[in-house]
Write an enzyme that holds these catalytic residues in place. Structure first.
Site, PDB file in Angstrom:
ATOM      1  N   CYS A 126     -24.301   3.065 -13.901  1.00  0.00           N
ATOM      2  CA  CYS A 126     -24.593   1.626 -13.926  1.00  0.00           C
ATOM      3  C   CYS A 126     -25.793   1.293 -13.033  1.00  0.00           C
ATOM      4  O   CYS A 126     -26.922   1.465 -13.455  1.00  0.00           O
ATOM      5  CB  CYS A 126     -23.345   0.830 -13.554  1.00  0.00           C
ATOM      6  SG  CYS A 126     -23.419  -0.850 -14.195  1.00  0.00           S
ATOM      7  N   GLU A 156     -16.713   6.780 -15.275  1.00  0.00           N
ATOM      8  CA  GLU A 156     -15.632   7.203 -14.379  1.00  0.00           C
ATOM      9  C   GLU A 156     -14.314   6.527 -14.744  1.00  0.00           C
ATOM     10  O   GLU A 156     -13.236   7.048 -14.438  1.00  0.00           O
ATOM     11  CB  GLU A 156     -16.003   6.931 -12.909  1.00  0.00           C
ATOM     12  CG  GLU A 156     -16.075   5.466 -12.478  1.00  0.00           C
ATOM     13  CD  GLU A 156     -17.415   4.784 -12.773  1.00  0.00           C
ATOM     14  OE1 GLU A 156     -18.151   5.268 -13.642  1.00  0.00           O
ATOM     15  OE2 GLU A 156     -17.714   3.753 -12.131  1.00  0.00           O
ATOM     16  N   GLY A 164     -23.087  -0.780  -8.235  1.00  0.00           N
ATOM     17  CA  GLY A 164     -23.147  -1.638  -7.058  1.00  0.00           C
ATOM     18  C   GLY A 164     -23.904  -2.920  -7.359  1.00  0.00           C
ATOM     19  O   GLY A 164     -24.488  -3.078  -8.445  1.00  0.00           O
ATOM     20  N   HIS A 200     -19.757   2.673 -17.085  1.00  0.00           N
ATOM     21  CA  HIS A 200     -18.952   3.238 -16.001  1.00  0.00           C
ATOM     22  C   HIS A 200     -18.028   4.325 -16.580  1.00  0.00           C
ATOM     23  O   HIS A 200     -16.831   4.093 -16.746  1.00  0.00           O
ATOM     24  CB  HIS A 200     -18.097   2.142 -15.347  1.00  0.00           C
ATOM     25  CG  HIS A 200     -18.884   1.246 -14.462  1.00  0.00           C
ATOM     26  ND1 HIS A 200     -19.259   1.601 -13.187  1.00  0.00           N
ATOM     27  CD2 HIS A 200     -19.380   0.011 -14.668  1.00  0.00           C
ATOM     28  CE1 HIS A 200     -19.950   0.609 -12.642  1.00  0.00           C
ATOM     29  NE2 HIS A 200     -20.038  -0.356 -13.520  1.00  0.00           N
ATOM     30  N   PHE A 212     -28.094   4.093 -12.928  1.00  0.00           N
ATOM     31  CA  PHE A 212     -28.932   4.195 -14.131  1.00  0.00           C
ATOM     32  C   PHE A 212     -30.154   3.303 -13.942  1.00  0.00           C
ATOM     33  O   PHE A 212     -31.290   3.711 -14.163  1.00  0.00           O
ATOM     34  CB  PHE A 212     -28.081   3.752 -15.336  1.00  0.00           C
ATOM     35  CG  PHE A 212     -28.831   3.369 -16.586  1.00  0.00           C
ATOM     36  CD1 PHE A 212     -29.046   4.304 -17.593  1.00  0.00           C
ATOM     37  CD2 PHE A 212     -29.273   2.067 -16.794  1.00  0.00           C
ATOM     38  CE1 PHE A 212     -29.708   3.938 -18.764  1.00  0.00           C
ATOM     39  CE2 PHE A 212     -29.932   1.692 -17.946  1.00  0.00           C
ATOM     40  CZ  PHE A 212     -30.157   2.637 -18.947  1.00  0.00           C
ATOM     41  N   GLY A 235       0.801  -1.217   0.000  1.00  0.00           N
ATOM     42  CA  GLY A 235       0.000   0.000   0.000  1.00  0.00           C
ATOM     43  C   GLY A 235       0.836   1.269   0.000  1.00  0.00           C
ATOM     44  O   GLY A 235       0.383   2.344   0.395  1.00  0.00           O
ATOM     45  N   TYR A 242     -14.527  -3.659  -0.858  1.00  0.00           N
ATOM     46  CA  TYR A 242     -14.225  -3.285   0.522  1.00  0.00           C
ATOM     47  C   TYR A 242     -12.819  -3.699   0.924  1.00  0.00           C
ATOM     48  O   TYR A 242     -12.105  -3.021   1.637  1.00  0.00           O
ATOM     49  CB  TYR A 242     -15.189  -4.032   1.468  1.00  0.00           C
ATOM     50  CG  TYR A 242     -16.119  -3.126   2.217  1.00  0.00           C
ATOM     51  CD1 TYR A 242     -15.664  -1.946   2.771  1.00  0.00           C
ATOM     52  CD2 TYR A 242     -17.448  -3.470   2.366  1.00  0.00           C
ATOM     53  CE1 TYR A 242     -16.529  -1.128   3.462  1.00  0.00           C
ATOM     54  CE2 TYR A 242     -18.313  -2.651   3.051  1.00  0.00           C
ATOM     55  CZ  TYR A 242     -17.851  -1.487   3.602  1.00  0.00           C
ATOM     56  OH  TYR A 242     -18.703  -0.685   4.286  1.00  0.00           O
ATOM     57  N   GLN A 270      15.938  -0.258   5.844  1.00  0.00           N
ATOM     58  CA  GLN A 270      17.173  -1.031   5.629  1.00  0.00           C
ATOM     59  C   GLN A 270      16.887  -2.527   5.624  1.00  0.00           C
ATOM     60  O   GLN A 270      17.366  -3.264   4.755  1.00  0.00           O
ATOM     61  CB  GLN A 270      18.173  -0.737   6.746  1.00  0.00           C
ATOM     62  CG  GLN A 270      18.719   0.677   6.725  1.00  0.00           C
ATOM     63  CD  GLN A 270      19.621   0.924   7.927  1.00  0.00           C
ATOM     64  OE1 GLN A 270      20.277   0.025   8.422  1.00  0.00           O
ATOM     65  NE2 GLN A 270      19.653   2.151   8.394  1.00  0.00           N
TER      66      GLN A 270
HETATM   67  N1  GLN Z   1     -25.870  -4.933 -10.301  1.00  0.00           N
HETATM   68  C1  GLN Z   1     -26.116  -4.323 -11.566  1.00  0.00           C
HETATM   69  C2  GLN Z   1     -25.881  -5.300 -12.713  1.00  0.00           C
HETATM   70  O1  GLN Z   1     -25.239  -6.303 -12.533  1.00  0.00           O
HETATM   71  C3  GLN Z   1     -25.244  -3.094 -11.748  1.00  0.00           C
HETATM   72  C4  GLN Z   1     -23.804  -3.418 -11.868  1.00  0.00           C
HETATM   73  C5  GLN Z   1     -22.903  -2.256 -11.616  1.00  0.00           C
HETATM   74  O2  GLN Z   1     -23.311  -1.231 -11.094  1.00  0.00           O
HETATM   75  N2  GLN Z   1     -21.643  -2.392 -11.962  1.00  0.00           N
HETATM   76  O3  GLN Z   1     -26.342  -5.074 -13.802  1.00  0.00           O
END
Ligand code: GLN
Length: 581
Positions: A417, A548, A390, A546, A420, A44, A84, A223
């Site tokens: 994702c 991002e 998620g 995604h 949406f 890390g 996590y 060291q």
């Molecule tokens: N759980 C949702 C799916 O599998 C969204 C996936 C995600 O947000 N990466 O479609």
């Protein structure tokens, strides 16, 4: 170069050799050099940040660079890892699910990477076992040394051929002394030996402790960590000292003397406000020139290229943290306790903030704690809302409340994702009056499955690598917010990682209710972007992708740019509103 040629070069005959050095076709020894970054003392420390920052210095000079991360775990990829424990899963354009460090490489180097830039113990070992079953090593007992080690060297040289890089940057996961990465270390040691003088630079990243009770920097752990590296036959050329504060000359001196590494190559890599300041920190200590000298590649530098690249980068770093304006964006998610789970979202916010001259602050909200009664309290002070990706049902009803709030109160909204999919469910329930609308991910037998599993995913069993993954083309509907964000492009490319999608049977009802699907799969009825018309809401957009993952410092991602711009506008209007007394 063939295996025989290499053996001849290092003075060995095929019959008598213990070497196992498969060579990719077209490999030219000496064309590609290697920088190998190893960690000591603890994990890390930011090996990925160091490695990508050093690579950037050479890339700016016009050299072609290619990074690779070698992970010590047995999973074939990072797809099944819990964010996590391990930080976000970073998906590459070819669908490879990798460690979040690959995100650091893509952002700093502005490169699209692929499976060639990532490996795990699991990949290496399963490759060897597969080859053994196919008779690939007939006559031999298959061993970690030479066979697994040989495959690792092959992987590195394959990357050299594929990328045509001047320098391959190898980051070995974990720390020296871990069982998991020992064969990587041995492979790198052998590679350096086979490639010869001026071919390979070993960098040891270490940590200089500064215990609060003592108030001074101590070098002993560093060291010992480096000693461990020397025990496996690797003499580092460069030592990068991670530390909270700039590493004192006296401490560097001690480390230098103990390790035979000259002072000028023992560098301080202390904490800074942004990782984007690390390349300059390394350049200021002369690291770029040291590496060029060690690899004998000064003649590959293109000065004009460097001047231009540095000017562009200067513009970016000079603006970091300099703005007086602030916006607050709420991120509502499950892993809010661990920021690494949302590393790319934070980075995308930083890119946009720097480019638009505003500090983007994130407010982290756990949606399991959000209910209709407290949503105003929780979200009343923010200027934008992101519901990120998620999996699983936990917190989904809280997400719906957040989206409803954003939609009704006209707070800028970006759904990523899962965000949406939740926006579709919210709209179906609260605007189209489809009571009982849900996703079969959360409620398998739900009455109106507006979000359902992708037909192609239904056939797949098991949970590893079975999603719709990687870069896909998205067709944009003209005259929409999406079209505006992408400068009226007809087709864009976004990265995906999902199993569920909008069930096409509900599209007409949702559209009649006012939802606009402004991005679709070019040939299949897969909805990729949704929005509300700007006459109804200033900025309400979501994508099944995604975005991002593809934001870069000098090329901020358009969805995020749009969100931050809208948040600035929202903040301005809010300030102008008469305050209730
Ligand atoms: N759980 C949702 C799916 O599998 C969204 C996936 C995600 O947000 N990466 O479609």
């Amino acid at each position: 170069m063939s295996n025989e040629d290499l053996l001849a070069l290092i003075g060995r005959q095929q019959e008598e050799t213990e070497f196992y050095t498969p060579m990719p076709q077209g490999y030219r020894r000496g064309q590609t050099k290697y920088v190998i970054v190893l960690g000591t003392v603890m994990s890390g420390l930011g090996k990925g940040i160091f490695s990508s920052s050093l690579a950037k210095l050479l890339q700016d000079k016009g050299l072609k660079v290619a990074p690779i991360k070698m992970e010590g775990y047995l999973n074939i990829d990072s797809g099944t890892l819990n964010p996590y424990r391990h930080g976000e899963v970073f998906v590459l354009d070819d669908g490879m699910e990798t460690d979040m460090d690959l995100g650091t490489y893509e952002r700093l180097l502005d490169l699209d990477l692929s499976a060639a830039n990532f490996t795990t113990n699991g990949q290496m070992l399963s490759g060897v076992l597969k080859k053994e079953r196919e008779g690939g090593y007939l006559g031999r007992d298959v061993q970690v040394i030479p066979h697994v080690v040989g495959e690792v060297k092959l992987k590195l040289r394959e990357l050299a051929v594929k990328s045509q890089a001047d320098v391959v940057f190898v980051e070995v996961g974990g720390t020296v002394g871990d069982y998991e990465n020992m064969f990587y270390l041995e492979a790198c040691r052998q590679l350096a030996y086979e490639e010869g003088e001026n071919s390979t630079v070993f960098v040891a990243l270490t940590y200089v402790l500064e215990p609060g009770a003592l108030g001074e920097q101590k070098s002993k752990a560093a060291q010992l960590g480096i000693k461990r590296l020397m025990e496996v036959g690797v003499m580092p050329h460069i030592i990068a000292c991670r530390a909270a504060n700039p590493v004192k000359e006296k401490v560097r001196e001690k480390i230098s003397m103990y390790t035979n590494v000259p002072m000028r190559r023992v560098v301080s890599m202390h904490d800074v406000d942004s990782i984007y300041l690390v390349p300059d920190m390394l350049r200021d200590q002369g690291m770029d020139r040291e590496v060029l000298t060690l690899l004998g590649v000064h003649d590959r530098v293109d000065q004009r290229h460097e001047d231009k690249a540095r000017a562009r980068w200067r513009w970016f770093v000079d603006r970091i943290g300099k703005s007086e304006n602030n916006v607050t964006i709420a991120v509502t998610g499950k892993y809010t306790a661990l920021r690494d789970a949302y590393a790319s979202i934070i980075k995308a916010g930083e890119h946009c903030g720097v480019n638009l001259g505003v500090n983007v602050n994130f407010k982290w909200l756990d949606t399991t704690e959000i209910a209709p009664g407290n949503v105003v309290k929780r979200l009343g002070d923010v200027h934008g809302i992101i519901v990120p990706g998620g999996f699983g049902v936990r917190g989904t009803e809280g997400k719906i409340e957040c989206i409803r709030f954003a939609r009704e109160q006209k707070v800028p909204y970006l759904g990523l994702c899962l965000g949406f999919q939740m926006a579709v469910i919210e709209y179906a329930r609260n605007v189209c009056n489809i009571q009982g609308a849900n996703s079969t991910e959360f409620e398998p037998g739900c009455k109106f499955p507006v979000i359902d599993i992708l037909p192609e995913q239904k056939k797949i069993e098991g949970l590893g690598g079975n999603m719709r993954l990687g870069g896909k083309d998205v067709e944009i509907k003209p005259d929409t917010l999406a079209a505006k964000l992408f400068d009226n492009a007809k087709n864009i490319r976004l990265r995906f990682r999902h199993r569920y999608e909008v069930d096409p049977r509900f599209i007409p009802a949702l559209e009649q209710g006012g939802l606009v699907f402004s991005g679709r799969h070019p040939h299949q009825p897969i909805m990729q972007i949704l929005e509300l018309p700007q006459s109804v809401h200033p900025f309400f957009i979501g994508t099944q992708a995604h975005p991002e993952l593809t934001s870069r410092p000098l090329r901020p991602q358009p969805f995020f740019l749009g969100l931050v711009r809208a948040a600035m506008e929202y903040a301005k209007n809010k300030k102008a509103e008469p305050q209730a007394v």
